[in-house]
Design a protein around this motif. Sequence first.
Motif, PDB file in Angstrom:
ATOM      1  N   ARG A  83      29.374 -19.076 -97.702  1.00 24.08           N
ATOM      2  CA  ARG A  83      28.619 -17.997 -97.060  1.00 24.08           C
ATOM      3  C   ARG A  83      28.297 -18.396 -95.623  1.00 24.08           C
ATOM      4  NH1 ARG A  83      23.643 -16.485-100.659  1.00 24.08           N
ATOM      5  NH2 ARG A  83      23.865 -14.396 -99.808  1.00 24.08           N
ATOM      6  N   LEU A  84      28.473 -17.445 -94.721  1.00 28.44           N
ATOM      7  CA  LEU A  84      28.242 -17.683 -93.302  1.00 28.44           C
ATOM      8  C   LEU A  84      27.001 -16.932 -92.842  1.00 28.44           C
ATOM      9  CD1 LEU A  84      31.882 -17.229 -91.946  1.00 28.44           C
ATOM     10  CD2 LEU A  84      30.716 -19.386 -92.447  1.00 28.44           C
ATOM     11  N   PRO A  85      26.111 -17.585 -92.069  1.00 32.69           N
ATOM     12  CA  PRO A  85      24.969 -16.874 -91.495  1.00 32.69           C
ATOM     13  C   PRO A  85      25.420 -16.117 -90.245  1.00 32.69           C
ATOM     14  CG  PRO A  85      24.864 -19.207 -90.926  1.00 32.69           C
ATOM     15  CD  PRO A  85      26.096 -19.033 -91.781  1.00 32.69           C
ATOM     16  N   VAL A  86      25.333 -14.786 -90.295  1.00 33.83           N
ATOM     17  CA  VAL A  86      25.841 -13.956 -89.208  1.00 33.83           C
ATOM     18  C   VAL A  86      24.806 -12.878 -88.888  1.00 33.83           C
ATOM     19  CG1 VAL A  86      27.695 -12.433 -88.437  1.00 33.83           C
ATOM     20  CG2 VAL A  86      28.226 -14.350 -89.943  1.00 33.83           C
ATOM     21  N   ALA A  87      24.246 -12.938 -87.689  1.00 33.42           N
ATOM     22  CA  ALA A  87      23.324 -11.908 -87.182  1.00 33.42           C
ATOM     23  C   ALA A  87      22.226 -11.574 -88.178  1.00 33.42           C
ATOM     24  CB  ALA A  87      24.098 -10.651 -86.793  1.00 33.42           C
ATOM     25  N   GLY A  88      21.592 -12.594 -88.749  1.00 30.33           N
ATOM     26  CA  GLY A  88      20.480 -12.363 -89.666  1.00 30.33           C
ATOM     27  C   GLY A  88      20.889 -11.996 -91.073  1.00 30.33           C
ATOM     28  N   HIS A  89      22.161 -12.063 -91.385  1.00 27.00           N
ATOM     29  CA  HIS A  89      22.662 -11.748 -92.724  1.00 27.00           C
ATOM     30  C   HIS A  89      23.501 -12.930 -93.222  1.00 27.00           C
ATOM     31  CE1 HIS A  89      21.495  -7.460 -92.532  1.00 27.00           C
ATOM     32  NE2 HIS A  89      21.793  -7.586 -91.239  1.00 27.00           N
TER      33      HIS A  89
END
Length: 394
Positions: free
Chosen positions: A285-291
């Motif tokens: 899982r990648l942290p992307v723009a608060g998601h």
Amino acid sequence: MTDLASSVPAAPTVAPLAGYTVGITAARRREELGSLLERRGARVVYGPSIRIVPLADDAELLAATRQCVSAPPDIVIATTGIGMRGWLEAAEGWGLAEDLLDRLGRVRLLARGPKARGALRAAGLREEWSPESESSSEVLEHLLTEDLDGVRIVVQEHGEPLPGVTETLRMAGARVVEVPVYRWLPPVDPGPLHRLVEQIATRQLDAVTFTSAPAAASLLATASRLGLYDEVVTALRDDVLVASVGPITAGALESAGIESVVPERSRLGALAREVVAALPRRSPRLPVAGHWLQIRGHAVVVDDDLRTLPPAPMAILRALAARPGVVLPRTVLRTALPGGEDADDHAVEVAIARLRQALGEARLLQTVVKRGYRLAYEPERRVTAGSHDGTHEA
């Protein structure tokens, strides 16, 4: 919005295999394995690579059975449960079951694993010894500690000859009788197998399962006949997860340089659990723009929401996720698209627009004017929070 930097993200509520496509090569009990995977969210594709042919009318099996009755062996090695049951059923059809059971009850019985052991006990027989590993090599190691010169040993084969076992025993001086209870043959309808091979070659599958060495050998032979051997082997080495039910099955693939994940116990349930554990590890899982974003086969999970993507937007997302945070120009993204050699900038822009729409959050994907596109990757959140499976990255 939740501050992801202050807390470890909860495990997603979507099914663990949702979004993944898994191929099944098994002939026997394929529905059972398929059900185990589907209950965990997978899309299952069946392509049986073999079929089991019982030999109840086979002259070779009848001759071996008569030989065991007329000249009782000293040792019998039961290698599979289905094989032992098939042998006893065939003997019953010939009127030889009572005599065969009487002879087997007087000799030393070795069972290669719990299924063979269970078949012996169901017939009222009792094994002398069984290895923990379910390995033919361990059975050999056990026997080779003894003087086998002149010892009569019956080996119940499991679908194909066992030259490594029988020849080693003969070299040790034993007199070996091979009992071929059933054989593997190609499927009557090769269509599903051909489609499965093509899906492996084109990376349309995320994982493929094997439950027997002959099934693995048959799939590779079919790929060769279709002119897809190199493509299939490369896909199985690099991109498609290979799950084998046990070390013997895995060994049939290792000769082609293909590694498998193998459960500790050679059971269908354990095999399904191995797939459940291994597939998500391949796409963190990648942290992307608060998601939190995770690519899964033909879909993407955004936080706890599974979203299916068409091929072109998925290809763009995979390229961006492979280098999270890096700006990729249109020239690079063109090559990622299906049929990339014919793609142009307009095709990239259309795929980007569809990807943004599917993700449901425009700022996950950033445009860098005159340069290209990037995922709004936030590596500092990963360092602080760790991934959903409890691992932490430095």
